[in-house]
Design an enzyme around this catalytic site. Structure first.
Site, PDB file in Angstrom:
ATOM      1  N   CYS A 113       0.815  -1.219   0.000  1.00 44.79           N
ATOM      2  CA  CYS A 113       0.000   0.000   0.000  1.00 44.79           C
ATOM      3  C   CYS A 113       0.846   1.266   0.000  1.00 44.79           C
ATOM      4  CB  CYS A 113      -0.941   0.002   1.203  1.00 44.79           C
ATOM      5  SG  CYS A 113      -1.952  -1.472   1.253  1.00 44.79           S
ATOM      6  N   HIS A 253      -3.891   6.778   3.324  1.00 41.74           N
ATOM      7  CA  HIS A 253      -4.217   5.507   2.664  1.00 41.74           C
ATOM      8  C   HIS A 253      -5.599   5.069   3.135  1.00 41.74           C
ATOM      9  CE1 HIS A 253      -4.136   1.490   1.235  1.00 41.74           C
ATOM     10  NE2 HIS A 253      -3.933   0.934   2.408  1.00 41.74           N
ATOM     11  N   ASN A 283     -10.188  -0.727  -0.112  1.00 40.66           N
ATOM     12  CA  ASN A 283      -8.726  -0.587  -0.092  1.00 40.66           C
ATOM     13  C   ASN A 283      -8.161  -1.096  -1.418  1.00 40.66           C
ATOM     14  OD1 ASN A 283      -5.983  -0.812   0.321  1.00 40.66           O
ATOM     15  ND2 ASN A 283      -6.147  -1.807   2.327  1.00 40.66           N
TER      16      ASN A 283
END
Ligand code: COA
Length: 326
Positions: A113, A253, A283
């Site tokens: 990520c 994020h 996500n």
């Protein structure tokens, strides 16, 4: 002062939308649980024949068009992904071919990520070393392919998508101001894809044991993500010589709304200065931040001269933050 600046950004999300109600028919879950525990309402899922390189290409094409730059003018292509088309070659190479960026060299960044933030920071170093360089940083993920759709603890969290940014040198004070990047490899097994690499090569056994899907210690990841993203914001503010009041918008994020809210409260940021779109996409790993920045620009939430902070956390563990003047 010369800085590396994002001169344009684009994003792409697949057409198909998978809602929480759809997931109720697949695993033992419900819209209320997913919404309350994660903030996610729906996510986009790539077609079976739609690869990370295709999504990355679409996002890159949009960024190139916005910047009015030809593919031949790109010197370097960096791609953050953990779900690339192949283990080798790099997805960055496939994007180079699709764009016809024949003068570029290209490689992938495996930082989960944090791939986009790591990529921007690497791009910055190339540009500071040679201010004629044009760098394309792509983040593209087809997490749906490495998701165990029978595991309710993980399958509700992720989605597919891509973002891409073009960076060049600037001398008008805008661009990347500071970065703070960290890794803790001792915690490598908190989020991982156990099968398919050299440790557990693909076999009937690895398929039977579902080792080709993401596994995660959700509660532990949650705590680390909050602590390390707060640390990252605080450090990058110090490195930038900014206070939190200087920042116009922070782009965290998008992994869980409760992670974002905990960070926001701890660093005492108003809600309208924290960009959130997790409800629409879930996500998308490395792609969450470029998708968010691209959407913020489309809706005029950031403008030239704004001070912004990007902050991420992911498998590895990898984490970090970047400060920019837009
Ligand atoms: N639907 C319904 N119930 C679910 C569920 C789902 N999709 N997933 C888990 N549950 C259940 C659990 O089985 C557990 O039941 P039990 O109490 O009967 O044992 C209960 O919900 C609570 O589980 P828990 O894991 O404690 O929930 P949580 O509040 O910690 O939320 C996550 C789980 C995964 C949403 C949360 O830990 C998280 O977001 N972690 C970070 C993940 C992440 O961001 N990863 C990527 C980082 S880049």
């Amino acid at each position: 002062m010369n800085r590396a600046k994002i001169i344009s950004i684009g994003h792409y999300t697949p057409k198909k939308i998978l809602t929480n109600t759809d997931l109720e028919k697949m695993v033992d879950t419900n819209d209320e649980w997913i919404t309350q525990r994660t903030g996610i309402k729906e996510r986009h899922i790539a077609r079976i024949d739609e690869m990370p390189s295709d999504m990355g290409y679409e996002a890159a094409k949009e960024a190139l068009e916005k910047a009015n730059i030809n593919p031949e003018d790109i010197d370097i292509i960096l791609c953050g992904t953990v779900s690339g088309d192949y283990i080798t070659p790099a997805t960055a190479c496939l994007i180079q071919a699709k764009l016809g960026a024949k003068n570029a060299f290209a490689f992938d960044i495996s930082a989960a990520c944090s791939g986009f933030i790591y990529g921007l920071s690497i791009a910055e170093k190339f540009i500071l070393a040679d201010n004629t360089k044009t760098v394309l940083v792509v983040a593209t993920e087809k997490i749906s392919n490495i998701t165990n759709w029978e595991d309710r603890a993980t399958c509700v969290l992720f989605g597919d998508g891509a973002g891409a940014a073009i960076l060049k040198s600037s001398n008008d004070n805008s661009g990347i101001v500071a970065s703070y990047l960290k890794t803790d490899g001792d915690l490598y097994d908190y989020i991982m894809l156990p099968g398919g690499g050299s440790k557990n090569p693909a076999s009937l056994e690895t398929v039977k044991n579902k080792q080709h899907y993401l596994t995660m210690k959700g509660n532990e990841v949650f705590k680390y993500a909050v602590t390390k993203m707060i640390e990252s914001v605080e450090k990058v503010l110090v490195h930038s010589n900014w206070t939190k009041d200087d920042v116009n918008m922070i782009f965290p994020h998008q992994a869980n709304i409760r992670i974002i809210d905990s960070i926001r409260k701890k660093i005492n940021f108003d809600k309208d200065r924290v960009f959130i779109n997790i409800n629409k996409y879930g996500n998308t790993s490395a792609a969450t931040i470029p998708i968010a920045v691209s959407e913020a620009l489309q809706s005029n939430k950031i403008k030239a001269g704004d001070k912004i902070v990007l902050v991420s956390f992911g498998s590895g563990f990898t984490w970090g933050a970047l400060s920019l003047i837009w």
